[in-house]
Design a protein around this motif. Structure first.
Motif, PDB file in Angstrom:
ATOM      1  N   ALA A   1       0.857  -1.378   0.031  1.00 28.26           N
ATOM      2  CA  ALA A   1       0.163   0.010   0.040  1.00 28.26           C
ATOM      3  C   ALA A   1       0.987   1.291  -0.136  1.00 28.26           C
ATOM      4  O   ALA A   1       0.656   2.276  -0.780  1.00 28.26           O
ATOM      5  N   ILE A   2       1.928   1.169   0.741  1.00 25.76           N
ATOM      6  CA  ILE A   2       2.649   2.232   0.797  1.00 25.76           C
ATOM      7  C   ILE A   2       3.471   2.981  -0.321  1.00 25.76           C
ATOM      8  O   ILE A   2       3.416   3.788  -0.795  1.00 25.76           O
ATOM      9  N   PRO A   3       4.301   1.740  -0.919  1.00 17.41           N
ATOM     10  CA  PRO A   3       4.907   2.046  -2.159  1.00 17.41           C
ATOM     11  C   PRO A   3       3.855   2.226  -3.381  1.00 17.41           C
ATOM     12  O   PRO A   3       4.067   3.329  -4.339  1.00 17.41           O
TER      13      PRO A   3
ATOM     14  N   MET B   1       9.629   4.501 -12.032  1.00 11.95           N
ATOM     15  CA  MET B   1      10.403   3.208 -11.791  1.00 11.95           C
ATOM     16  C   MET B   1       9.511   2.256 -10.946  1.00 11.95           C
ATOM     17  O   MET B   1       9.403   1.208 -10.928  1.00 11.95           O
ATOM     18  N   LEU B   2       9.042   2.790  -9.764  1.00  6.40           N
ATOM     19  CA  LEU B   2       8.292   2.475  -8.673  1.00  6.40           C
ATOM     20  C   LEU B   2       7.085   1.553  -9.198  1.00  6.40           C
ATOM     21  O   LEU B   2       6.856   0.572  -9.102  1.00  6.40           O
ATOM     22  N   ARG B   3       6.418   2.209 -10.029  1.00  8.07           N
ATOM     23  CA  ARG B   3       5.150   1.796 -10.679  1.00  8.07           C
ATOM     24  C   ARG B   3       5.440   0.637 -11.585  1.00  8.07           C
ATOM     25  O   ARG B   3       4.788  -0.444 -11.478  1.00  8.07           O
ATOM     26  N   ALA B   4       6.542   0.485 -12.319  1.00  2.86           N
ATOM     27  CA  ALA B   4       6.976  -0.566 -13.093  1.00  2.86           C
ATOM     28  C   ALA B   4       7.591  -1.780 -12.410  1.00  2.86           C
ATOM     29  O   ALA B   4       7.183  -2.915 -12.601  1.00  2.86           O
ATOM     30  N   LEU B   5       8.148  -1.379 -11.271  1.00  2.00           N
ATOM     31  CA  LEU B   5       8.428  -2.611 -10.530  1.00  2.00           C
ATOM     32  C   LEU B   5       7.304  -3.113  -9.419  1.00  2.00           C
ATOM     33  O   LEU B   5       7.194  -4.459  -9.389  1.00  2.00           O
ATOM     34  N   LEU B   6       6.278  -2.366  -9.295  1.00  2.00           N
ATOM     35  CA  LEU B   6       5.090  -2.836  -8.627  1.00  2.00           C
ATOM     36  C   LEU B   6       4.402  -3.728  -9.618  1.00  2.00           C
ATOM     37  O   LEU B   6       3.752  -4.698  -9.326  1.00  2.00           O
ATOM     38  N   SER B   7       4.456  -3.122 -10.735  1.00  2.00           N
ATOM     39  CA  SER B   7       3.650  -4.137 -11.950  1.00  2.00           C
ATOM     40  C   SER B   7       4.326  -5.376 -12.178  1.00  2.00           C
ATOM     41  O   SER B   7       3.478  -6.251 -12.243  1.00  2.00           O
ATOM     42  N   GLU B   8       5.561  -5.336 -12.149  1.00  2.00           N
ATOM     43  CA  GLU B   8       6.263  -6.408 -12.315  1.00  2.00           C
ATOM     44  C   GLU B   8       6.244  -7.471 -11.010  1.00  2.00           C
ATOM     45  O   GLU B   8       5.959  -8.809 -11.281  1.00  2.00           O
ATOM     46  N   LEU B   9       6.003  -7.039 -10.030  1.00  2.68           N
ATOM     47  CA  LEU B   9       5.589  -7.790  -8.736  1.00  2.68           C
ATOM     48  C   LEU B   9       4.283  -8.348  -8.676  1.00  2.68           C
ATOM     49  O   LEU B   9       4.008  -9.690  -8.408  1.00  2.68           O
ATOM     50  N   GLU B  10       3.493  -7.626  -9.103  1.00  2.00           N
ATOM     51  CA  GLU B  10       1.960  -8.157  -9.671  1.00  2.00           C
ATOM     52  C   GLU B  10       1.976  -9.295 -10.488  1.00  2.00           C
ATOM     53  O   GLU B  10       1.584 -10.286 -10.392  1.00  2.00           O
ATOM     54  N   TRP B  11       2.927  -9.200 -11.514  1.00  2.00           N
ATOM     55  CA  TRP B  11       2.805 -10.510 -12.695  1.00  2.00           C
ATOM     56  C   TRP B  11       3.447 -11.417 -11.953  1.00  2.00           C
ATOM     57  O   TRP B  11       3.268 -12.648 -12.348  1.00  2.00           O
ATOM     58  N   LEU B  12       4.626 -11.236 -11.211  1.00  2.00           N
ATOM     59  CA  LEU B  12       5.170 -12.470 -10.600  1.00  2.00           C
ATOM     60  C   LEU B  12       4.350 -13.213  -9.698  1.00  2.00           C
ATOM     61  O   LEU B  12       4.344 -14.269  -9.592  1.00  2.00           O
ATOM     62  N   ASP B  13       3.442 -12.386  -8.866  1.00  2.00           N
ATOM     63  CA  ASP B  13       2.421 -12.590  -7.998  1.00  2.00           C
ATOM     64  C   ASP B  13       1.368 -13.740  -8.868  1.00  2.00           C
ATOM     65  O   ASP B  13       0.946 -15.035  -8.308  1.00  2.00           O
TER      66      ASP B  13
END
Length: 185
Positions: free
Chosen positions: A12-14, A57-69
């Motif tokens: 939520a915070i990031p 960059m943070l949005r891109a990383l969070l998007s990648e984390l969601e894809w990995l999940d």
């Protein structure tokens, strides 16, 4: 401070930072559970200026984390589907302290369901690479290193053995501490 970045607060915070929220108090207010007791420290940690590039960059990383999940959930469902014929065996293996569903899946995948090729438990432990070496000559002990064995099976069994040492009211935990008392951890 916050140790789990994949939990609700850790996401939520990031996510709020990535979408333009910058007030430390508002960001810290997104903390949940035990992290709420650390809000003053969170406010201090969240002070700063976040550039547009940082948020992108943070949005891109969070998007990648969601894809990995999502990918992990897909793989989990596929493995569950393939392990369905062995559901009873998985359930019984999971009753052993420290053995969870993933460990049971790994045991079945690596060892199979037929233990016929192993005359006894000692042969199985040796095949997995969990028995110490016994190199001795003229009463002098040499290296007691274990052989390599199956690295995936060995890794998951060692991880589960360490997990058992932290359980409460467990015979295996008591056995570990009784042996470790005179032999060392």
């Amino acid at each position: 401070m916050a140790t789990n970045i994949t939990g609700k607060s850790g996401r939520a915070i990031p996510s709020a930072i990535a979408h333009g929220r910058v007030h430390p108090e508002a960001l810290a207010d997104k903390a949940l559970g035990r992290l709420r007791t650390k809000i003053p420290e969170l406010v201090l940690a969240l002070e700063g200026r976040f550039s547009d590039h940082f948020r992108w960059m943070l949005r891109a990383l969070l998007s990648e984390l969601e894809w990995l999940d999502a990918r992990l959930a897909e793989l989990d469902a596929r493995i569950s589907e393939h392990m369905q014929p062995h559901a009873d065996l998985v359930r019984r293996l999971s009753t052993i302290p420290g053995v969870d569903r993933i460990t049971a899946w790994t045991l079945i995948a690596k060892l199979g369901v037929d233990m016929g090729p192993f005359p006894d438990h000692a042969h199985l432990a040796s095949w997995a690479g969990l028995c110490p070496g016994n190199s001795e000559s003229a009463g002098k002990r040499f290296s007691g290193r274990t052989r390599k064995g199956d690295r995936y099976l060995r890794r998951i069994l060692v991880q589960n053995a360490w997990a058992v040492t932290h359980k409460k009211d467990c015979f295996l935990t008591a056995l570990f501490f009784r042996i470790a008392g005179h032999r060392g951890g």
